[in-house]
Design a protein around this motif. Structure first.
Motif, PDB file in Angstrom:
ATOM      1  N   GLN A 174       0.902  -1.199   0.259  1.00 22.12           N
ATOM      2  CA  GLN A 174      -0.596  -0.055  -0.031  1.00 22.12           C
ATOM      3  C   GLN A 174       0.967   0.796   0.053  1.00 22.12           C
ATOM      4  OE1 GLN A 174      -2.466  -0.748   3.981  1.00 22.12           O
ATOM      5  NE2 GLN A 174      -0.593   1.114   4.783  1.00 22.12           N
ATOM      6  N   ASP A 175       0.491   2.081  -0.243  1.00 20.49           N
ATOM      7  CA  ASP A 175       1.082   3.957  -0.151  1.00 20.49           C
ATOM      8  C   ASP A 175       1.295   3.751   1.239  1.00 20.49           C
ATOM      9  OD1 ASP A 175       0.682   3.735  -3.273  1.00 20.49           O
ATOM     10  OD2 ASP A 175      -1.127   4.850  -3.449  1.00 20.49           O
ATOM     11  N   PHE A 176       0.833   4.158   1.851  1.00 25.54           N
ATOM     12  CA  PHE A 176       0.930   4.364   3.289  1.00 25.54           C
ATOM     13  C   PHE A 176       2.001   3.738   4.157  1.00 25.54           C
ATOM     14  CE2 PHE A 176       0.255   5.080   7.956  1.00 25.54           C
ATOM     15  CZ  PHE A 176       0.339   6.670   7.594  1.00 25.54           C
ATOM     16  N   THR A 177       2.826   4.316   3.989  1.00 18.63           N
ATOM     17  CA  THR A 177       4.176   3.775   5.092  1.00 18.63           C
ATOM     18  C   THR A 177       4.481   3.567   6.200  1.00 18.63           C
ATOM     19  OG1 THR A 177       5.715   4.085   3.408  1.00 18.63           O
ATOM     20  CG2 THR A 177       4.302   2.371   2.833  1.00 18.63           C
ATOM     21  N   GLY A 199      28.508   8.122   7.596  1.00 21.43           N
ATOM     22  CA  GLY A 199      28.835   7.101   7.916  1.00 21.43           C
ATOM     23  C   GLY A 199      27.582   5.433   7.258  1.00 21.43           C
ATOM     24  N   PRO A 200      27.132   4.565   7.977  1.00 20.41           N
ATOM     25  CA  PRO A 200      26.760   3.841   6.893  1.00 20.41           C
ATOM     26  C   PRO A 200      25.500   3.668   8.283  1.00 20.41           C
ATOM     27  CG  PRO A 200      28.347   2.467   9.264  1.00 20.41           C
ATOM     28  CD  PRO A 200      28.480   4.188   9.115  1.00 20.41           C
ATOM     29  N   THR A 201      24.505   3.634   7.234  1.00 16.68           N
ATOM     30  CA  THR A 201      22.886   3.405   7.736  1.00 16.68           C
ATOM     31  C   THR A 201      22.108   2.008   7.293  1.00 16.68           C
ATOM     32  OG1 THR A 201      23.162   6.312   7.620  1.00 16.68           O
ATOM     33  CG2 THR A 201      20.493   5.044   7.255  1.00 16.68           C
ATOM     34  N   TYR A 202      21.525   1.972   7.947  1.00 14.59           N
ATOM     35  CA  TYR A 202      19.902   0.761   7.880  1.00 14.59           C
ATOM     36  C   TYR A 202      19.208   1.426   7.598  1.00 14.59           C
ATOM     37  CZ  TYR A 202      16.722  -2.720   8.816  1.00 14.59           C
ATOM     38  OH  TYR A 202      16.051  -3.181   8.977  1.00 14.59           O
ATOM     39  N   MET A 203      18.140   0.905   6.520  1.00 17.56           N
ATOM     40  CA  MET A 203      16.504   1.875   6.417  1.00 17.56           C
ATOM     41  C   MET A 203      15.794   0.892   5.849  1.00 17.56           C
ATOM     42  SD  MET A 203      15.898   5.011   3.130  1.00 17.56           S
ATOM     43  CE  MET A 203      13.978   5.775   3.539  1.00 17.56           C
ATOM     44  N   HIS A 204      14.596   1.114   6.697  1.00 15.55           N
ATOM     45  CA  HIS A 204      13.243   0.098   6.497  1.00 15.55           C
ATOM     46  C   HIS A 204      12.472   0.883   6.536  1.00 15.55           C
ATOM     47  CE1 HIS A 204      10.959  -3.564   7.594  1.00 15.55           C
ATOM     48  NE2 HIS A 204      10.282  -2.362   8.137  1.00 15.55           N
ATOM     49  N   VAL A 205      11.622   0.200   5.317  1.00 13.06           N
ATOM     50  CA  VAL A 205      10.492   0.970   4.970  1.00 13.06           C
ATOM     51  C   VAL A 205       9.479  -0.593   4.809  1.00 13.06           C
ATOM     52  CG1 VAL A 205       8.952   2.253   2.804  1.00 13.06           C
ATOM     53  CG2 VAL A 205      11.407   2.799   3.687  1.00 13.06           C
ATOM     54  N   SER A 206       7.606   0.187   5.445  1.00 13.40           N
ATOM     55  CA  SER A 206       6.900  -1.227   5.361  1.00 13.40           C
ATOM     56  C   SER A 206       5.890  -0.822   6.037  1.00 13.40           C
ATOM     57  CB  SER A 206       7.424  -2.493   6.030  1.00 13.40           C
ATOM     58  OG  SER A 206       7.094  -1.922   7.509  1.00 13.40           O
ATOM     59  N   ASN A 207       4.607  -1.502   5.959  1.00 14.47           N
ATOM     60  CA  ASN A 207       3.281  -0.627   6.147  1.00 14.47           C
ATOM     61  C   ASN A 207       2.871  -1.447   6.975  1.00 14.47           C
ATOM     62  OD1 ASN A 207       1.679  -3.583   5.352  1.00 14.47           O
ATOM     63  ND2 ASN A 207       2.372  -2.611   3.288  1.00 14.47           N
ATOM     64  N   LEU A 208       3.588  -2.026   7.924  1.00 19.24           N
ATOM     65  CA  LEU A 208       3.313  -2.882   9.559  1.00 19.24           C
ATOM     66  C   LEU A 208       2.729  -3.345   9.737  1.00 19.24           C
ATOM     67  CD1 LEU A 208       4.052   0.203  11.877  1.00 19.24           C
ATOM     68  CD2 LEU A 208       5.223  -1.067  11.663  1.00 19.24           C
ATOM     69  N   TYR A 209       2.252  -4.645   8.372  1.00 22.04           N
ATOM     70  CA  TYR A 209       1.153  -5.586   7.662  1.00 22.04           C
ATOM     71  C   TYR A 209      -0.138  -4.646   8.046  1.00 22.04           C
ATOM     72  CZ  TYR A 209       4.505  -8.191   9.963  1.00 22.04           C
ATOM     73  OH  TYR A 209       6.159  -7.968  10.209  1.00 22.04           O
TER      74      TYR A 209
END
Length: 242
Positions: A174-177, A199-209
């Motif tokens: 879905q669009d909203f994340t 520096g290094p960076t971790y990025m997580h994108v999701s819609n929380l189910y």
């Protein structure tokens, strides 16, 4: 007559001596009065309470990994077959919430970050992602050093042009994340006004189910390098105190 003159001279000599001593100050005393106080650590003019900075960061996050907190969700630590590359741009405001304090290697200060995230997606079915993020960065400041290691995290929410509803398998549902970011690196201060960080960076994108069960929440999990530049807004510390 000679005895009278000699007697008067003996009486005046202590008075003259006292007058001379009262007008002459030791050179060390003059130095102590006019010598300006010097800070023990020049970083106290860089990291201080209520300092406001404008920050501009960008980078490339091309390395795909499983969700780093899968172990806490009971999921198997596996990577999705669809790979992404994210190119985020973060114009931000940084507010230093306190001055330098803390023992040993924990000595430093903390700043609160408010960011607008504009992310291009050159690899992946989606093409762009925009979000608003809030974060906290801890700067570990050592005495009279221009470099300062840091650790930070950010969380936010935004919109992505999700493609799984349009038939692309393993894409976003879905669009909203929501966004979660973890990063570390080193800040280098050119002066009390200008600095850079990388520096290094971790990025997580999701819609929380939120899109399930109709569409799976596959999420995006990438990491790479971020570089940023900071500029102090307003007057320097010495003038703001006055």
């Amino acid at each position: 007559m000679k005895l009278s003159i000699l007697f008067l001279a003996c009486l005046m000599q202590p008075a003259l001596s006292m007058g001379q001593n009262s007008m002459v100050l030791p050179s060390s005393a003059v130095t102590r009065v006019y010598q300006p106080a010097q800070p023990a650590d020049f970083n106290t003019n860089i990291y201080y309470r209520n300092k406001l900075e404008l920050s501009f960061e960008t980078g490339v996050l091309p390395i795909n990994i499983p969700f780093v907190f899968d172990v806490f969700e009971g999921d198997n630590y596996t990577q999705k077959p669809l790979h992404y590359t994210l190119v985020p741009i973060f114009p931000s405001l940084r507010w230093h919430m306190g001055s330098i304090r803390g023992p040993g290697i924990l000595r430093g200060n903390t700043d609160l970050t408010a960011s607008l995230s504009i992310t291009a997606i050159p690899r992946g079915p989606e093409t762009h992602y925009e979000a608003f993020d809030l974060g906290v960065r801890r700067n570990f400041v050592y005495r009279n050093r221009r470099t300062a290691p840091y650790f930070e995290y950010r969380m936010g929410a935004g919109f992505i042009n999700a493609k799984e509803p349009h038939g692309v398998q393993w894409a976003q549902g879905q669009d909203f994340t929501f966004t979660l970011m973890l990063g570390s690196g080193v800040r280098y201060n050119f002066s009390p006004r200008y600095s850079m960080a990388f520096g290094p960076t971790y990025m997580h994108v999701s819609n929380l189910y939120m899109s399930e069960p109709k569409y799976l929440d596959n999420g995006i999990n990438v990491w790479g390098g971020i570089i940023g530049f900071n500029m102090r807004l307003g007057r320097p510390k010495a003038e703001s105190v006055q």
